[in-house]
Write a protein that holds these residues in place. Structure first.
Motif, PDB file in Angstrom:
ATOM      1  N   ILE A  61       0.799  -1.221   0.087  1.00 41.84           N
ATOM      2  CA  ILE A  61      -0.012   0.157  -0.091  1.00 41.84           C
ATOM      3  C   ILE A  61       1.013   0.999   0.002  1.00 41.84           C
ATOM      4  CG2 ILE A  61      -1.619   1.436   1.281  1.00 41.84           C
ATOM      5  CD1 ILE A  61      -2.872  -1.230   2.166  1.00 41.84           C
ATOM      6  N   ALA A  62       1.913   1.213   0.954  1.00 38.25           N
ATOM      7  CA  ALA A  62       2.670   2.460   1.086  1.00 38.25           C
ATOM      8  C   ALA A  62       3.710   2.552  -0.482  1.00 38.25           C
ATOM      9  CB  ALA A  62       3.648   2.157   2.007  1.00 38.25           C
ATOM     10  N   LEU A  63       4.026   1.537  -0.963  1.00 33.26           N
ATOM     11  CA  LEU A  63       4.723   1.554  -2.235  1.00 33.26           C
ATOM     12  C   LEU A  63       3.684   2.150  -3.237  1.00 33.26           C
ATOM     13  CD1 LEU A  63       6.862  -1.537  -2.260  1.00 33.26           C
ATOM     14  CD2 LEU A  63       7.676   0.782  -2.301  1.00 33.26           C
ATOM     15  N   SER A  64       2.582   1.656  -3.463  1.00 33.59           N
ATOM     16  CA  SER A  64       1.577   2.280  -4.452  1.00 33.59           C
ATOM     17  C   SER A  64       1.538   3.727  -4.336  1.00 33.59           C
ATOM     18  CB  SER A  64       0.333   1.479  -4.147  1.00 33.59           C
ATOM     19  OG  SER A  64      -0.460   1.826  -3.261  1.00 33.59           O
ATOM     20  N   LYS A  65       1.636   4.313  -3.069  1.00 31.58           N
ATOM     21  CA  LYS A  65       1.508   5.855  -2.839  1.00 31.58           C
ATOM     22  C   LYS A  65       2.555   6.404  -3.296  1.00 31.58           C
ATOM     23  CE  LYS A  65      -1.836   5.134   1.123  1.00 31.58           C
ATOM     24  NZ  LYS A  65      -1.989   5.297   2.491  1.00 31.58           N
ATOM     25  N   LEU A  66       3.624   6.000  -3.625  1.00 29.85           N
ATOM     26  CA  LEU A  66       4.895   6.764  -4.083  1.00 29.85           C
ATOM     27  C   LEU A  66       4.506   7.750  -5.185  1.00 29.85           C
ATOM     28  CD1 LEU A  66       7.944   4.224  -3.612  1.00 29.85           C
ATOM     29  CD2 LEU A  66       7.340   6.228  -2.104  1.00 29.85           C
ATOM     30  N   ALA A  67       3.931   7.447  -5.915  1.00 28.58           N
ATOM     31  CA  ALA A  67       3.533   8.367  -7.194  1.00 28.58           C
ATOM     32  C   ALA A  67       2.756   9.595  -6.890  1.00 28.58           C
ATOM     33  CB  ALA A  67       2.825   7.289  -8.410  1.00 28.58           C
ATOM     34  N   ASN A  68       1.999   9.344  -5.824  1.00 26.97           N
ATOM     35  CA  ASN A  68       1.114  10.815  -5.376  1.00 26.97           C
ATOM     36  C   ASN A  68       1.917  11.535  -4.651  1.00 26.97           C
ATOM     37  OD1 ASN A  68      -0.589  12.100  -3.848  1.00 26.97           O
ATOM     38  ND2 ASN A  68      -2.022  10.655  -3.104  1.00 26.97           N
ATOM     39  N   ARG A  69       1.905  12.802  -5.450  1.00 30.44           N
ATOM     40  CA  ARG A  69       2.703  14.018  -4.824  1.00 30.44           C
ATOM     41  C   ARG A  69       2.492  14.423  -3.570  1.00 30.44           C
ATOM     42  NH1 ARG A  69       3.769  18.013 -10.114  1.00 30.44           N
ATOM     43  NH2 ARG A  69       4.834  16.543 -11.507  1.00 30.44           N
ATOM     44  N   ASP A  70       1.059  14.472  -3.286  1.00 27.61           N
ATOM     45  CA  ASP A  70       0.758  14.822  -1.902  1.00 27.61           C
ATOM     46  C   ASP A  70       1.063  14.039  -0.999  1.00 27.61           C
ATOM     47  OD1 ASP A  70      -0.459  17.094  -3.463  1.00 27.61           O
ATOM     48  OD2 ASP A  70      -2.293  15.924  -3.645  1.00 27.61           O
ATOM     49  N   ALA A  71       1.304  12.843  -0.830  1.00 22.98           N
ATOM     50  CA  ALA A  71       1.548  11.846   0.016  1.00 22.98           C
ATOM     51  C   ALA A  71       2.638  11.621  -0.283  1.00 22.98           C
ATOM     52  CB  ALA A  71       0.309  10.656  -0.010  1.00 22.98           C
TER      53      ALA A  71
END
Length: 162
Positions: A10-20
């Motif tokens: 889940i954390a790795l999938s959020k790497l592309a989100n600039r805000d997070a």
């Protein structure tokens, strides 16, 4: 372990989100610090998969997280060094220059960790040399250049004695 893997994915999938992004990186660094030796292999496999993402920023961050893991778990990661270096060298062919630069940085970091003061064995040193020399034979000029930069790290890459 299943819960941990889910947290990592889940954390790795959020790497592309600039805000997070920054919060996600900090989260992953905390996971790495708290990781047991049993979880190292699982995290490595997750990072390898993320290095194949289509977004350069995600690949770059995965490479940097790999460096964090290697620094935090030097002994546990040592058994995986061959595969780690192979994945890094493979990324030297990436079309994004920031990804290739991150690869050079991690080769320097890993060499400093595992070849301290030239004290690494010839076997460990060859783990670094062989794939980099093979990359220099590639037709990809950018990859050749970065492989050469990795080899030229001189004071950080203690393999010139071979």
């Amino acid at each position: 372990m299943i819960e941990l893997k889910q947290r990592i994915l889940i954390a790795l999938s959020k790497l592309a989100n600039r805000d997070a992004h920054q919060i996600t990186v900090e989260d992953l660094e905390k996971i790495i610090q708290a990781l047991s030796n049993d979880g190292v292999s699982m995290l490595l496999n997750c990072l390898y998969d993320t290095m194949n993402d289509s977004k350069p920023a995600v690949k770059k961050e995965s490479i940097q997280l790999l460096a964090v893991l290697c620094t935090a778990r030097t002994d546990s990661v040592a058994t995986h060094l061959t595969k780690i270096i192979a994945h890094i060298v493979k990324r030297l062919k990436d079309s994004d220059s920031q990804v290739r630069e991150a690869c050079c940085d991690i080769v320097g970091s890993l060499s400093a960790l595992y070849l301290k003061g030239g004290g690494g064995s010839d076997g460990v040193a060859s783990l670094f040399v062989k794939p980099l020399f093979e990359m220099i034979d590639e037709s990809n000029k950018a990859a050749q250049g970065k492989a050469t930069v990795c080899m030229a790290l001189g004071d950080r890459l203690f393999i010139w004695r071979i």
